[in-house]
Design a protein around this motif. Structure first.
Motif, PDB file in Angstrom:
ATOM      1  N   ARG A   1      53.918  18.224  24.330  1.00 19.24           N
ATOM      2  CA  ARG A   1      53.722  17.304  23.212  1.00 19.24           C
ATOM      3  C   ARG A   1      55.048  17.044  22.502  1.00 19.24           C
ATOM      4  O   ARG A   1      55.834  17.964  22.282  1.00 19.24           O
ATOM      5  CB  ARG A   1      52.725  17.908  22.240  1.00 19.24           C
ATOM      6  CG  ARG A   1      52.411  17.010  21.091  1.00 19.24           C
ATOM      7  CD  ARG A   1      51.258  17.501  20.294  1.00 19.24           C
ATOM      8  NE  ARG A   1      51.080  16.594  19.161  1.00 19.24           N
ATOM      9  CZ  ARG A   1      50.162  16.737  18.262  1.00 19.24           C
ATOM     10  NH1 ARG A   1      49.305  17.725  18.360  1.00 19.24           N
ATOM     11  NH2 ARG A   1      50.065  15.900  17.267  1.00 19.24           N
ATOM     12  N   ASN A   2      55.288  15.803  22.149  1.00 13.72           N
ATOM     13  CA  ASN A   2      56.485  15.414  21.410  1.00 13.72           C
ATOM     14  C   ASN A   2      56.191  15.353  19.926  1.00 13.72           C
ATOM     15  O   ASN A   2      55.133  14.864  19.519  1.00 13.72           O
ATOM     16  CB  ASN A   2      56.965  14.024  21.865  1.00 13.72           C
ATOM     17  CG  ASN A   2      57.627  14.073  23.203  1.00 13.72           C
ATOM     18  OD1 ASN A   2      58.679  14.663  23.352  1.00 13.72           O
ATOM     19  ND2 ASN A   2      57.011  13.454  24.188  1.00 13.72           N
ATOM     20  N   TYR A   3      57.118  15.860  19.126  1.00 16.48           N
ATOM     21  CA  TYR A   3      57.038  15.776  17.671  1.00 16.48           C
ATOM     22  C   TYR A   3      58.349  15.204  17.143  1.00 16.48           C
ATOM     23  O   TYR A   3      59.407  15.456  17.712  1.00 16.48           O
ATOM     24  CB  TYR A   3      56.895  17.175  17.041  1.00 16.48           C
ATOM     25  CG  TYR A   3      55.563  17.844  17.195  1.00 16.48           C
ATOM     26  CD1 TYR A   3      54.462  17.431  16.468  1.00 16.48           C
ATOM     27  CD2 TYR A   3      55.424  18.941  18.031  1.00 16.48           C
ATOM     28  CE1 TYR A   3      53.242  18.077  16.590  1.00 16.48           C
ATOM     29  CE2 TYR A   3      54.205  19.588  18.157  1.00 16.48           C
ATOM     30  CZ  TYR A   3      53.123  19.155  17.434  1.00 16.48           C
ATOM     31  OH  TYR A   3      51.920  19.792  17.549  1.00 16.48           O
ATOM     32  N   SER A   4      58.281  14.524  16.017  1.00 19.42           N
ATOM     33  CA  SER A   4      59.493  14.243  15.260  1.00 19.42           C
ATOM     34  C   SER A   4      59.866  15.550  14.551  1.00 19.42           C
ATOM     35  O   SER A   4      59.052  16.495  14.503  1.00 19.42           O
ATOM     36  CB  SER A   4      59.240  13.141  14.230  1.00 19.42           C
ATOM     37  OG  SER A   4      58.354  13.598  13.224  1.00 19.42           O
ATOM     38  N   SER A   5      61.049  15.613  13.971  1.00 13.74           N
ATOM     39  CA  SER A   5      61.438  16.824  13.241  1.00 13.74           C
ATOM     40  C   SER A   5      60.491  17.088  12.079  1.00 13.74           C
ATOM     41  O   SER A   5      60.114  18.237  11.817  1.00 13.74           O
ATOM     42  CB  SER A   5      62.871  16.708  12.736  1.00 13.74           C
ATOM     43  OG  SER A   5      63.763  16.672  13.819  1.00 13.74           O
ATOM     44  N   GLU A   6      60.068  16.029  11.409  1.00 22.04           N
ATOM     45  CA  GLU A   6      59.139  16.183  10.287  1.00 22.04           C
ATOM     46  C   GLU A   6      57.766  16.665  10.761  1.00 22.04           C
ATOM     47  O   GLU A   6      57.140  17.516  10.107  1.00 22.04           O
ATOM     48  CB  GLU A   6      58.989  14.861   9.525  1.00 22.04           C
ATOM     49  CG  GLU A   6      60.241  14.419   8.794  1.00 22.04           C
ATOM     50  CD  GLU A   6      61.307  13.769   9.671  1.00 22.04           C
ATOM     51  OE1 GLU A   6      62.425  13.555   9.177  1.00 22.04           O
ATOM     52  OE2 GLU A   6      61.033  13.487  10.850  1.00 22.04           O
ATOM     53  N   GLU A   7      57.302  16.140  11.876  1.00 19.09           N
ATOM     54  CA  GLU A   7      56.013  16.576  12.432  1.00 19.09           C
ATOM     55  C   GLU A   7      56.084  18.031  12.893  1.00 19.09           C
ATOM     56  O   GLU A   7      55.132  18.797  12.714  1.00 19.09           O
ATOM     57  CB  GLU A   7      55.606  15.678  13.598  1.00 19.09           C
ATOM     58  CG  GLU A   7      55.214  14.280  13.193  1.00 19.09           C
ATOM     59  CD  GLU A   7      55.079  13.326  14.368  1.00 19.09           C
ATOM     60  OE1 GLU A   7      54.369  12.314  14.215  1.00 19.09           O
ATOM     61  OE2 GLU A   7      55.693  13.575  15.444  1.00 19.09           O
ATOM     62  N   PHE A   8      57.203  18.404  13.476  1.00 21.11           N
ATOM     63  CA  PHE A   8      57.395  19.786  13.919  1.00 21.11           C
ATOM     64  C   PHE A   8      57.371  20.727  12.713  1.00 21.11           C
ATOM     65  O   PHE A   8      56.724  21.777  12.739  1.00 21.11           O
ATOM     66  CB  PHE A   8      58.706  19.904  14.700  1.00 21.11           C
ATOM     67  CG  PHE A   8      58.980  21.266  15.270  1.00 21.11           C
ATOM     68  CD1 PHE A   8      58.088  21.890  16.127  1.00 21.11           C
ATOM     69  CD2 PHE A   8      60.175  21.919  14.976  1.00 21.11           C
ATOM     70  CE1 PHE A   8      58.357  23.141  16.672  1.00 21.11           C
ATOM     71  CE2 PHE A   8      60.454  23.168  15.522  1.00 21.11           C
ATOM     72  CZ  PHE A   8      59.536  23.778  16.360  1.00 21.11           C
ATOM     73  N   ALA A   9      58.055  20.339  11.637  1.00 22.17           N
ATOM     74  CA  ALA A   9      58.047  21.142  10.415  1.00 22.17           C
ATOM     75  C   ALA A   9      56.630  21.270   9.862  1.00 22.17           C
ATOM     76  O   ALA A   9      56.202  22.364   9.460  1.00 22.17           O
ATOM     77  CB  ALA A   9      58.977  20.519   9.371  1.00 22.17           C
ATOM     78  N   ALA A  10      55.896  20.161   9.852  1.00 17.36           N
ATOM     79  CA  ALA A  10      54.512  20.187   9.361  1.00 17.36           C
ATOM     80  C   ALA A  10      53.643  21.099  10.220  1.00 17.36           C
ATOM     81  O   ALA A  10      52.778  21.812   9.701  1.00 17.36           O
ATOM     82  CB  ALA A  10      53.937  18.772   9.332  1.00 17.36           C
ATOM     83  N   TRP A  11      53.882  21.104  11.541  1.00 17.08           N
ATOM     84  CA  TRP A  11      53.118  21.972  12.430  1.00 17.08           C
ATOM     85  C   TRP A  11      53.404  23.441  12.106  1.00 17.08           C
ATOM     86  O   TRP A  11      52.478  24.252  12.022  1.00 17.08           O
ATOM     87  CB  TRP A  11      53.453  21.649  13.889  1.00 17.08           C
ATOM     88  CG  TRP A  11      52.724  22.515  14.851  1.00 17.08           C
ATOM     89  CD1 TRP A  11      51.441  22.353  15.301  1.00 17.08           C
ATOM     90  CD2 TRP A  11      53.206  23.714  15.462  1.00 17.08           C
ATOM     91  NE1 TRP A  11      51.105  23.383  16.154  1.00 17.08           N
ATOM     92  CE2 TRP A  11      52.174  24.228  16.267  1.00 17.08           C
ATOM     93  CE3 TRP A  11      54.414  24.407  15.398  1.00 17.08           C
ATOM     94  CZ2 TRP A  11      52.313  25.397  16.998  1.00 17.08           C
ATOM     95  CZ3 TRP A  11      54.551  25.573  16.132  1.00 17.08           C
ATOM     96  CH2 TRP A  11      53.505  26.057  16.920  1.00 17.08           C
ATOM     97  N   ILE A  12      54.677  23.786  11.919  1.00 19.50           N
ATOM     98  CA  ILE A  12      55.038  25.171  11.573  1.00 19.50           C
ATOM     99  C   ILE A  12      54.398  25.562  10.240  1.00 19.50           C
ATOM    100  O   ILE A  12      53.824  26.650  10.111  1.00 19.50           O
ATOM    101  CB  ILE A  12      56.566  25.357  11.541  1.00 19.50           C
ATOM    102  CG1 ILE A  12      57.127  25.301  12.963  1.00 19.50           C
ATOM    103  CG2 ILE A  12      56.942  26.684  10.868  1.00 19.50           C
ATOM    104  CD1 ILE A  12      58.642  25.361  13.062  1.00 19.50           C
ATOM    105  N   GLU A  13      54.486  24.671   9.270  1.00 16.87           N
ATOM    106  CA  GLU A  13      53.896  24.954   7.958  1.00 16.87           C
ATOM    107  C   GLU A  13      52.385  25.133   8.066  1.00 16.87           C
ATOM    108  O   GLU A  13      51.806  26.040   7.458  1.00 16.87           O
ATOM    109  CB  GLU A  13      54.236  23.839   6.979  1.00 16.87           C
ATOM    110  CG  GLU A  13      53.810  24.130   5.558  1.00 16.87           C
ATOM    111  CD  GLU A  13      54.314  23.091   4.581  1.00 16.87           C
ATOM    112  OE1 GLU A  13      54.572  23.474   3.430  1.00 16.87           O
ATOM    113  OE2 GLU A  13      54.428  21.906   4.957  1.00 16.87           O
ATOM    114  N   ASP A  14      51.737  24.291   8.873  1.00 15.41           N
ATOM    115  CA  ASP A  14      50.291  24.409   9.079  1.00 15.41           C
ATOM    116  C   ASP A  14      49.935  25.744   9.727  1.00 15.41           C
ATOM    117  O   ASP A  14      48.931  26.360   9.369  1.00 15.41           O
ATOM    118  CB  ASP A  14      49.790  23.248   9.932  1.00 15.41           C
ATOM    119  CG  ASP A  14      48.284  23.268  10.090  1.00 15.41           C
ATOM    120  OD1 ASP A  14      47.579  23.164   9.064  1.00 15.41           O
ATOM    121  OD2 ASP A  14      47.809  23.399  11.244  1.00 15.41           O
TER     122      ASP A  14
END
Length: 159
Positions: A81-94
Motif C-alpha cells: 500500500r502507498n501512503y503520502s507522508s501525512e497518511e503514513f503519520a496518521a497511520w502510525i498515530e492511529d
C-alpha cells in the motif's frame, strides 16, 4: 512507541550507516528504535528462480525468528500500500490510539521477501513501484518514520 526494523544484511557503506545513525538519533526524542539485522545469503550470478526462492526462504526463516511477538508487522513490498507522508503519520498515530505500542518494519534482502514473511504481515507497505537497494531502503524508512513523528507532533520539517 517502540519501532523495530528487521532487515537482511549489514550496511557496508559508511555514508548509509551515518545517515541511519543520524535518523536514529533524531528519532530518539519520539520513539525507541531497534534495528535487528539477520544474515543474508550469497546469490550467485545467473541463479535460477528455484535457487532464488530457496535463498528468500532461508532469509525468511531468519526474519520470522526475529519478529517481536507483541508488534504490528509491516513488510516493505513493491506491491504494498502507498501512503503520502501525512497518511503514513496518521497511520502510525492511529496505531498508537488503538493501543499498538510496537511497530516492526521488515526489509528483505536483494531478492525481496519470502512469501512466508509476507503472509505474517499486518500491513504490506510500498514506498514506490521502483526497486531500491535494500541498504538505501533502510535510510529512506528511518527518514520517513522520523518525518511521521514530526508530523504527528505538529513540528516543522522540510518538504
Amino acid at each position: 512507541m517502540k519501532i523495530s526494523i528487521v532487515c537482511v544484511g549489514k550496511i557496508k557503506e559508511k555514508f548509509f550507516r551515518d545517515a541511519i545513525d543520524e535518523y536514529s538519533k533524531r528519532l530518539s526524542r519520539y520513539s525507541k528504535l531497534n534495528i535487528i539485522e539477520v544474515a543474508d545469503e550469497m546469490t550467485p550470478d545467473g541463479a535460477s528462480a528455484v535457487w532464488e526462492d530457496q535463498i528468500r526462504e532461508k532469509e525468511g526463516v531468519r526474519i520470522l525468528a526475529k519478529l517481536p511477538q507483541d508488534a504490528l508487522i509491516v513488510t516493505l513490498e513493491i506491491a504494498g500500500r502507498n501512503y503520502s507522508s501525512e497518511e503514513f503519520a496518521a497511520w502510525i498515530e492511529d496505531c498508537s490510539v488503538r493501543g499498538k505500542s510496537h511497530i516492526c518494519f521488515v526489509i528483505g534482502g536483494s531478492l525481496g521477501l519470502h512469501n512466508s514473511v509476507c503472509k505474517r504481515a499486518d500491513l504490506a507497505l510500498s514506498f514506490s513501484k521502483m526497486t531500491f537497494p535494500h541498504q538505501l531502503m533502510r535510510v529512506i524508512l528511518c527518514e520517513q518514520i522520523y518525518r511521521a513523528f514530526r508530523i504527528i507532533q505538529h513540528e516543522p520539517y522540510h518538504k
